[in-house]
Design an enzyme around this catalytic site. Structure first.
Site, short mmCIF file in Angstrom:
data_model
loop_
_atom_site.label_atom_id
_atom_site.label_comp_id
_atom_site.label_asym_id
_atom_site.label_seq_id
_atom_site.Cartn_x
_atom_site.Cartn_y
_atom_site.Cartn_z
CB THR A 164 4.72 -10.66 -7.03
OG1 THR A 164 4.99 -9.28 -6.83
CG2 THR A 164 5.72 -11.23 -8.02
CB ALA A 207 5.64 7.40 -9.95
NE ARG A 239 13.37 1.78 8.71
CZ ARG A 239 12.70 1.71 7.59
NH1 ARG A 239 12.85 2.63 6.66
NH2 ARG A 239 11.89 0.72 7.36
CD GLN A 259 10.60 -7.55 -3.32
OE1 GLN A 259 11.42 -7.08 -2.55
NE2 GLN A 259 10.20 -8.80 -3.27
N GLY A 317 -8.39 1.39 -1.63
CA GLY A 317 -9.82 1.67 -1.81
C GLY A 317 -10.44 2.38 -0.61
NE ARG A 372 -8.71 -5.56 4.55
CZ ARG A 372 -7.68 -5.31 3.81
NH1 ARG A 372 -7.80 -5.25 2.50
NH2 ARG A 372 -6.49 -5.13 4.34
CB CYS A 415 3.87 -0.01 -3.94
SG CYS A 415 2.13 0.13 -3.54
CE LYS A 428 5.52 5.42 5.08
NZ LYS A 428 4.94 6.10 3.90
CE LYS A 475 1.24 3.24 -7.95
NZ LYS A 475 0.80 3.80 -6.74
#
Ligand code: UDX
Ligand code: ADP
Length: 476
Positions: free
Chosen positions: A92, A222, A439, A277, A15, A40, A275, A338, A219
């Site tokens: 999840t 992908a 990596r 998993q 968002g 937040r 996202c 990452k 989605k």
């Protein structure tokens, strides 16, 4: 009627950046991002944003207080908006039916109920959060069952494809924008309204419109395809280590086929992030519910290989260190899932750290962007408070983190790890000094010349003319 006011429920990784870019590109639209978390919102309103994302600070600085607002006044945000994005988290499920696989839609449902309670004019409600196929139907059911007299809703699916670390570029130069809606006069009109917003900067040919279910499934698909590529190359990295093939060479050769392409073929310790998993587990669950067990099993393998890769890497670290890491100091470089993000959700570093701590190692952890409190929280959740207090030390730079350690384990591909002065690092480490490059970003030949024992993913390392595989380490 063109959209004049947008409200986004949820000021998170999706968002926040998405609405900042909308505000930047649509100066004629007032964008308010609301969240139930006071903390937040306070961070969004401060100089230190709650998420690290290259380029985000500049965009927010330009728009905040002009046509971009962050607020806890959810009611006002909803009431005044013509269009509302639902950008809340969809974790999840951790209990009950579908535990460990199905997406928990309680936050989406909560947002839908709030909209129904508050809205006293027609609204376009847009699912931005990644949701199971047909979730829009559930949102519609809630809205239609609770709406105030005379108020009607259109529900659109508009999944976000941004990738953390490159979110601003992904939003500014999106490969495509996907908008799904109902095939009715009102539905198509709502789709057009949202198209108009994106057309401020995205060429119309890159805005795809579909039916709602196709958009929702696209989605998940992908993310499943992207994760599948990583699991494919990671599965081959194990074959490379056993045979003497080099996974980077294999990836380069395979990726040169224009039908396959070179992206997302970087073998690694495993994929992480909020996202991949979650979305694949969700897809697996949907397939099972639809009585498609073969399809479910197919996608489940993508997750299984990822777990295998994380465990394989951790086990080889331990195996190489003479099968015991008890009381050995190990430097973990990188904790984010990452580079260029401070996000640690599902980070493979957590798995590696947990395994090493379970085996009694002392961890020296350094990440350029992850907050110390986040590392402690993640490890305390994964193991326990006692282990973390006893065996984890956090550092502010790679040099102090590696000094006096037996081994360096690279878990995140931060650029700064490539250019460290490894000669100095080597001199300050215990001998033999090990590097485990999870990596494949370091110059392995150079490290071996310095004197390091180097292990990477999907390559046999050559030292003193002897080729060694991970499998042969224990016999050294
Ligand atoms: C992903 C999708 O890319 C994005 O389109 C979607 O909206 C959200 O999920 P994100 O999770 O932010 O984005 O990062 P991504 O760049 O896809 O990387 C996911 C994980 O895969 C990371 O842990 C990354 O290190 C790993 N990865 C990626 C590899 O191990 N090898 C690769 O070749 C690429
Ligand atoms: P994502 O990565 O999908 O953006 P995040 O967890 O970063 O997920 O952000 C989701 C945000 O949504 C959180 O800040 C959370 O507080 C907020 N949120 C969840 N439910 C509601 C709600 N009903 N009203 C307002 N904000 C909500």
């Amino acid at each position: 009627m063109p959209i004049k006011k947008i409200c986004c429920i949820g000021a998170g990784y999706v968002g926040g950046p998405t609405c900042s870019v909308i505000a930047l590109k649509c100066p004629n639209i007032m964008v308010t991002v609301v969240d139930k978390s006071k903390e937040r919102i306070a961070q969004w309103n401060s100089d230190k944003l709650p998420i690290y994302e290259p380029g985000l600070d500049d965009v927010v600085k330009k728009c905040k207080g002009v046509n971009l607002f962050f607020s806890v006044d959810i009611e006002k945000g909803i009431r005044e908006a013509d269009l509302i994005f639902i950008s809340v988290n969809t974790p999840t499920k951790t209990f009950g039916n579908g535990k460990g696989r199905a997406a928990d839609l309680k936050y989406v449902e909560g947002a839908a109920r709030m909209i129904a309670d508050i809205a006293d004019e027609d609204k376009i409600v847009v699912e931005k959060s990644t949701v199971p196929v047909r979730a829009a139907e559930s949102i519609m059911n809630i809205l239609r069952a609770n709406h105030k007299p005379g108020v009607s809703y259109q529900i659109l699916s508009n999944p976000e494809f941004l990738s953390e670390g490159t979110a601003i570029d992904n939003l500014l130069n999106a490969d495509r924008v996907l908008i799904g809606g109902e095939d009715t006069k009102e539905g198509l009109a709502a789709v057009e309204e949202l198209c108009w917003v994106y057309e401020h900067w995205i060429p119309r040919k890159n805005i795809l419109t579909t039916n709602t279910w196709s958009s929702e499934l696209s989605k998940l698909a992908a993310n499943a395809f992207l994760a599948q590529r990583i699991s494919s190359i990671n599965s081959l990295s194990a074959v490379c280590e056993a045979t003497g093939a080099d996974v980077s060479e294999v990836a380069r050769a395979v990726g040169r086929d224009s039908r396959i392409g070179p992206k997302f073929l970087q073998a690694s310790v495993g994929f992480g992030g909020s996202c991949f998993q979650k979305d694949i587990l969700n897809l697996v669950y949907i397939c099972e519910c639809l009585n498609l067990p073969e399809v479910a099993a197919y996608w489940q393998q993508v997750i299984d290989i990822n777990e295998y890769q994380k465990s394989r890497f951790s086990a080889k670290v331990i195996g190489s260190l003479f099968n015991t890491v008890t009381d050995k100091k190990i430097a973990l470089l990188g904790f984010a899932f990452k580079k260029d993000t401070g996000d640690t959700r599902e980070s493979p570093a957590i798995h590696v750290a947990k395994t090493l701590l379970d085996e009694g190692a002392k961890l020296h952890i350094y990440d350029p962007k992850v907050e110390s409190a986040q590392i402690i929280e993640d490890l305390t959740y994964a193991i326990d408070d006692y282990h973390v207090k006893k065996s984890v030390s956090l550092y502010n730079d790679a040099y102090s983190a590696t000094a006096g350690t037996h081994a360096i384990v690279v878990c995140t591909e931060w650029d700064e790890f490539i250019t460290l002065d490894y000669k100095n690092i080597y001199n300050a480490m215990m001998k033999p000094a090990y590097v485990f490059d999870g990596r494949n970003i370091l110059d392995h030949d150079k490290l071996m010349k310095i004197g390091f024992e180097v292990h990477s993913i999907g390559k046999q390392m050559q030292r003193c003319g002897v080729k060694r595989t991970w499998g042969s380490m224990n016999q050294m």
